[in-house]
Write a protein that holds these residues in place. Structure first.
Motif, PDB file in Angstrom:
ATOM      1  N   LYS A 191      -0.552  -3.005  10.111  1.00 39.17           N
ATOM      2  CA  LYS A 191       0.533  -3.394   9.280  1.00 39.17           C
ATOM      3  C   LYS A 191       1.805  -2.558   9.628  1.00 39.17           C
ATOM      4  CE  LYS A 191      -1.980  -4.787   5.301  1.00 39.17           C
ATOM      5  NZ  LYS A 191      -2.530  -4.388   3.917  1.00 39.17           N
ATOM      6  N   ASP A 207      -1.446   2.969  -3.785  1.00 39.86           N
ATOM      7  CA  ASP A 207      -2.176   3.524  -4.833  1.00 39.86           C
ATOM      8  C   ASP A 207      -2.614   4.642  -4.583  1.00 39.86           C
ATOM      9  OD1 ASP A 207      -1.950   0.983  -6.212  1.00 39.86           O
ATOM     10  OD2 ASP A 207      -3.827  -0.022  -5.181  1.00 39.86           O
ATOM     11  N   LEU A 234      -9.934   0.636   1.397  1.00 41.14           N
ATOM     12  CA  LEU A 234      -9.044   0.145   2.636  1.00 41.14           C
ATOM     13  C   LEU A 234      -9.701   0.355   3.698  1.00 41.14           C
ATOM     14  CD1 LEU A 234      -6.098   2.179   1.274  1.00 41.14           C
ATOM     15  CD2 LEU A 234      -6.472  -0.156   0.872  1.00 41.14           C
ATOM     16  N   ASN A 239       4.079   4.183   4.713  1.00 43.92           N
ATOM     17  CA  ASN A 239       3.999   3.448   3.274  1.00 43.92           C
ATOM     18  C   ASN A 239       4.951   4.233   2.230  1.00 43.92           C
ATOM     19  OD1 ASN A 239       1.986   1.018   3.169  1.00 43.92           O
ATOM     20  ND2 ASN A 239       1.316   2.662   4.874  1.00 43.92           N
ATOM     21  N   GLU A 288      -4.483  -1.281   7.972  1.00 40.90           N
ATOM     22  CA  GLU A 288      -3.185  -0.684   7.406  1.00 40.90           C
ATOM     23  C   GLU A 288      -2.453   0.003   8.616  1.00 40.90           C
ATOM     24  OE1 GLU A 288      -2.763  -1.036   4.524  1.00 40.90           O
ATOM     25  OE2 GLU A 288      -4.578  -1.772   3.851  1.00 40.90           O
ATOM     26  N   ASN A 293      -6.428  -0.056  -4.351  1.00 41.14           N
ATOM     27  CA  ASN A 293      -6.528  -1.373  -3.660  1.00 41.14           C
ATOM     28  C   ASN A 293      -5.363  -1.891  -2.383  1.00 41.14           C
ATOM     29  OD1 ASN A 293      -8.419  -2.793  -5.269  1.00 41.14           O
ATOM     30  ND2 ASN A 293      -7.053  -2.057  -6.770  1.00 41.14           N
ATOM     31  N   SER A 294      -4.640  -0.613  -2.425  1.00 41.06           N
ATOM     32  CA  SER A 294      -3.455  -0.618  -1.198  1.00 41.06           C
ATOM     33  C   SER A 294      -3.309   0.587  -1.000  1.00 41.06           C
ATOM     34  CB  SER A 294      -2.172  -1.377  -1.820  1.00 41.06           C
ATOM     35  OG  SER A 294      -1.450  -0.730  -3.140  1.00 41.06           O
TER      36      SER A 294
END
Length: 349
Positions: free
Chosen positions: A238, A152, A230, A178, A235, A148-149
């Motif tokens: 971000k 993960d 995703l 990340n 992403e 979910n991110s």
């Protein structure tokens, strides 16, 4: 208005043929395939190719490739003034388009963004990017509910395509930003084509894959329980602070200078065509099938909202492309032609 489907024996067309059954297209299913072929094509074009004048033709001679980078063009091909504005031809692979653009046999082409930068370097600045026509088309899908991110993904196995090309560089950048080491914190398995990656998910050999549109839309209908986990556009934004880019329209500068008013009219019509692509999904999808951009209209209609078709110019175009090119350059300078494009690469209008 004529449409010339020139078939090629290179890998991009072979991939297209293998995907005909599920309706996906060569350019979108393996953006990396087009990029690899186009990089080789650029390297084989003679530096001193003499451009032919583009002033002899009234309409702008534009080339397209299968997939999202050309979807935004189709509505202008049936406009009342289409014959005066655009002479459009479809090609099976980027390596067919490159020499035509370099020699001046065509004026413009809808191509992967990194190919535009490579052409700029190869032609000593004879081409420029007129607009971004497609943002990111990469999505991470999962047969399950684990991811979910981006965080993960740590400790997971992900299958994808595009080893040594832009999909890999995008993935590695997002992971690294990340806090995930792409070489040690995750297992990335590269497949030769998207159908192979999907088959691993179907067989239960993998549950997570990164795939492009419109293949994602096709895959969701084939694998029960598969979902988009995703959106790589989100992403990327971000961590990069700009939009992820896939495709652009690149144009010869001499074609613009030969008739600036003609090119301005073309750009206006192009923008209207993109607007139609995002509002008239059914009509655009039918044209995508008619012109061979996507095999089936039904697939195109479902995929269009996720293909991120845009008409981006000016400062926003420059910001998004500069950020994107810098990431690619840092990963592999040859992916953008060996150096970052200068300011004259960006069409100012």
């Amino acid at each position: 208005m004529k449409l010339k489907r020139i078939l090629s024996a290179v890998a991009a067309f072979a991939l297209c043929a293998s995907l005909a059954g599920c309706g996906a297209s060569a350019s979108s299913v393996a953006e990396s395939t087009a990029e690899s072929a186009s990089t080789e094509a650029v390297s084989t074009v003679e530096e001193d190719a003499s451009p032919e004048t583009s002033a002899e033709t009234t309409a702008l001679r534009v080339a397209g490739l299968k997939g999202p980078t050309t979807m935004g063009l189709v509505n202008m091909l049936t406009a009342d003034d289409a014959a005066d504005l655009v002479d459009f031809n479809m090609y099976g692979a980027a390596d067919e388009v490159v020499p035509l653009l370099v020699k001046g046999d065509i004026d413009a082409a809808a191509v992967p963004a990194n190919l535009a930068a490579t052409l700029y370097q190869k032609t000593n600045g004879a081409v420029e990017v007129a607009c971004v026509n497609t943002l990111g088309v990469l999505y991470i899908v999962e047969n399950g509910e684990t991811v979910n991110s981006v965080a993960d993904l740590k400790g997971q196995t992900l299958v994808t395509t595009g080893k040594g090309t832009t999909p890999e560089y995008v993935l590695r950048y997002v992971l690294s930003e990340n806090g995930i080491d792409p070489d040690n914190d995750i297992t990335i398995e590269y497949c030769s084509e998207a159908t192979e990656a999907l088959s691993k998910v179907q067989a239960g050999e993998a549950t997570i894959a990164m795939l492009p549109q419109p293949f994602v839309t096709s895959a969701l209908s084939q694998v029960e329980g598969l979902r988009v986990a995703l959106d790589m556009n989100e992403e990327w934004q971000k961590v990069a602070g700009s939009k992820l880019v896939t495709g652009v329209l690149v144009v010869r500068k001499d074609a613009v200078e030969a008739d600036a008013d003609r090119f301005a009219a073309f750009m206006d019509a192009y923008q209207a065509s993109v607007n139609a692509a995002n509002t008239d999904l059914e009509g655009t999808a039918a044209l995508c099938e008619e012109y061979g951009i996507v095999a089936k209209a039904a697939l195109a209609q479902k995929a269009l909202p996720q293909c991120n078709i845009v008409f981006e110019t000016g400062d926003q175009m420059k910001t998004d492309l500069t950020t994107y090119y810098q990431v690619l350059f840092d990963a592999d300078p040859t992916s953008v032609g060996g150096s970052m494009p200068a300011d004259d690469f960006y069409y100012a209008g």
